[in-house]
Design an enzyme around this catalytic site. Structure first.
Site, PDB file in Angstrom:
ATOM      1  N   VAL A 115       2.761   0.377  -6.002  1.00 33.06           N
ATOM      2  CA  VAL A 115       3.320   1.324  -5.037  1.00 33.06           C
ATOM      3  C   VAL A 115       4.244   0.602  -4.060  1.00 33.06           C
ATOM      4  CG1 VAL A 115       2.781   3.081  -3.304  1.00 33.06           C
ATOM      5  CG2 VAL A 115       1.204   2.688  -5.219  1.00 33.06           C
ATOM      6  N   PRO A 116       5.481   1.065  -3.879  1.00 35.48           N
ATOM      7  CA  PRO A 116       6.412   0.395  -2.966  1.00 35.48           C
ATOM      8  C   PRO A 116       6.195   0.805  -1.514  1.00 35.48           C
ATOM      9  CG  PRO A 116       7.496   2.272  -3.948  1.00 35.48           C
ATOM     10  CD  PRO A 116       6.115   2.209  -4.569  1.00 35.48           C
ATOM     11  N   THR A 118       8.561   1.532   0.536  1.00 34.42           N
ATOM     12  CA  THR A 118       9.553   2.532   0.930  1.00 34.42           C
ATOM     13  C   THR A 118       9.097   3.962   0.657  1.00 34.42           C
ATOM     14  OG1 THR A 118      10.612   2.091  -1.194  1.00 34.42           O
ATOM     15  CG2 THR A 118      11.588   1.061   0.755  1.00 34.42           C
ATOM     16  N   CYS A 250      16.063   4.666  -3.963  1.00 34.75           N
ATOM     17  CA  CYS A 250      16.852   3.700  -4.735  1.00 34.75           C
ATOM     18  C   CYS A 250      18.034   4.331  -5.455  1.00 34.75           C
ATOM     19  CB  CYS A 250      15.964   2.966  -5.734  1.00 34.75           C
ATOM     20  SG  CYS A 250      15.105   4.038  -6.903  1.00 34.75           S
TER      21      CYS A 250
END
Length: 473
Positions: A115-116, A118, A250
């Site tokens: 999990v990022p 952002t 992204c």
């Protein structure tokens, strides 16, 4: 007694993977209707907590803003659930009586999900929905800067899934965020697939784990405003996209490319809509902040509003400024504006011709962002077709905000927060990842020569016809 954090993280990963494997065996026995009920329960519970989780994520990470993160959470729950509603993922998916071929959907098993920071809460819901929909258990690994909000999101999802009949352990999350724990998770024998969304180092680690992995490459999408475009609409799309959650998606645009004949019209309209074109000195000051000496993106600039970025760089911008723009002509490691910037900052390329625009877009994407996303604003279908056949991306977006169009919010693409970049971008898939990417297909095939009793063999017909013709001579 104090325990070593890395050892504790590894032990936790092992335990959760064992629990997930046991849960997945039970999930694999359930019919589609039972899995669908879990999805609906998760979507409803997560949507109800969307604002709470958004505020928690912003408070913990400092990235983005609560309003847009709430929208992301709603997208990850309501929109994704709507997209998979009615989708068949397990059991017999297709029967072809003529070819005597069946296709059976089979879950891959336990999924390790990175999990990022952002998108630390919306990613949890999205990945949990596509995993449960396809009969898989999932274990999340949070980013160290987003442990609290990711863990909270995972617990909401797990409780909702279990309320609808999911076995305990179907959805879980590491509470100790460390590289050791993440590596243990990815290498665990129970894990059958890694779903990696995060920085390039983490994605590379996923592909190097020896397990099947679905990862994403860097996004660095240019946006071309063609002379046939509605300039006002094109600029509005870019403004909406690049300012959404302060540039943390992204798929958002990283540069604008125009022909010289369009430069003044685009500049004028962009200024009217809150774009600030930095002078050489200001652009140089901000450039020093964008990346660290090792080439990594500076986390201090991620998901910050344009005025805050300007202040950090040592200059001021007018009230209402939404996006900072720097003139650029080259792409490469010494050109920070030519790379992915997860904040409301854009490069501005001005080229002599349409052919030069095409070459520059390919140059930018080849440097960083191959396979990810490209945006084009044009009413000329011929030029759209020409560029679509040349640009090396998986998502070619037309007349739409790239951040929203890329994830499927404003286009017919599958709504996803994991965007494959294909082989050219170092990914195993070019899809917006859906439940169908998380199953294997078992094919049941009969011998082609096997016929029903009343079926006439065409070869027999051919032989008899030849004999009749011979007698007629």
């Amino acid at each position: 007694m104090d325990f070593d954090k890395d050892l504790a993280a590894r032990q936790e990963a092992r335990l959760l993977c064992r629990q997930a494997e046991a849960a997945q065996r039970r999930l694999a026995e359930l019919p589609q209707e039972a899995l669908d009920a879990m999805v609906e329960s998760v979507a409803k519970a997560f949507s109800a907590a969307a604002q709470e989780l958004a505020e928690l994520a912003v408070r913990e990470t400092g990235f983005g803003n609560p309003e847009d993160k709430t929208a992301k959470n709603k997208f990850a729950s309501e929109t994704v659930a709507a997209a998979v509603r009615g989708m068949k993922t397990v059991g017999v998916l297709k029967e072809d009586p003529g070819e005597k071929l069946w296709e059976v959907g089979v879950p891959v098993g336990v999924i390790a999900a990175i999990v990022p920071s952002t998108n630390p809460t919306s990613t949890v819901c999205y990945k949990a929905i596509i995993a449960l929909k396809s009969g898989n258990a999932i274990v999340f690994s949070p980013h160290p800067k987003a442990v609290e909000c990711t863990l909270r999101a995972a617990r909401i999802v797990a409780a909702a899934a279990e309320t609808a009949g999911a076995p305990a352990g179907s959805v879980s999350c590491l509470s100790l965020a460390s590289m050791a724990g993440c590596q243990e998770l990815m290498s665990a024998p129970e894990v059958r697939l890694i779903l990696a969304t995060g920085g390039p180092g983490m994605v590379k680690a996923a592909y190097s784990s020896g397990k099947p992995a679905i990862g994403v490459g860097a996004g660095n999408g240019p946006a071309y405003i063609h002379h046939s475009a509605d300039v006002s609409k094109a600029v509005a799309c870019i403004a909406r996209s690049k300012s959404f959650d302060y540039g943390t998606v992204c798929a958002s645009e990283q540069s604008i490319i125009v022909e010289k004949s369009m430069e003044e019209a685009v500049r004028t309209e962009a200024r009217r809509q809150g774009f600030y074109f930095m002078d050489t000195g200001e652009a140089g000051q901000l450039a020093k902040l964008l990346f660290q000496p090792n080439g990594a993106l500076n986390p201090a600039i991620v998901g910050r509003p344009a005025p805050a970025l300007a202040k950090m760089a040592g200059f001021s911008v007018p009230d209402g400024t939404r996006i900072l723009v720097a003139r650029e002509q080259e792409a490469g490691p010494t050109r920070p504006y030519s790379m992915e910037k997860l904040c409301p900052v854009l490069a501005f390329f001005v080229m002599d011709s349409e052919e030069a625009v095409l070459e520059k877009a390919i140059e930018v994407l080849t440097h960083e962002g191959s396979g990810h996303t490209f945006a084009m604003h044009a009413e000329d279908y011929d030029v759209v077709r020409r560029f679509a056949l040349k640009i090396p991306v998986s998502r070619f977006l037309v007349n739409t905000p790239a951040a929203l169009g890329g994830i499927g919010a404003t286009t017919a693409l599958f709504p996803a927060l994991t965007l494959g970049c294909g082989a050219v971008g170092g990914s195993s898939s070019s899809n917006n990842i859906s439940p169908l990417d998380l199953i294997n297909i078992r094919r049941v095939a009969w011998d082609r020569e096997e016929r029903k009793p009343d079926t006439v063999d065409p070869r027999l017909v051919e032989i008899l016809t030849a004999k009749i013709l011979e007698r007629l001579k």
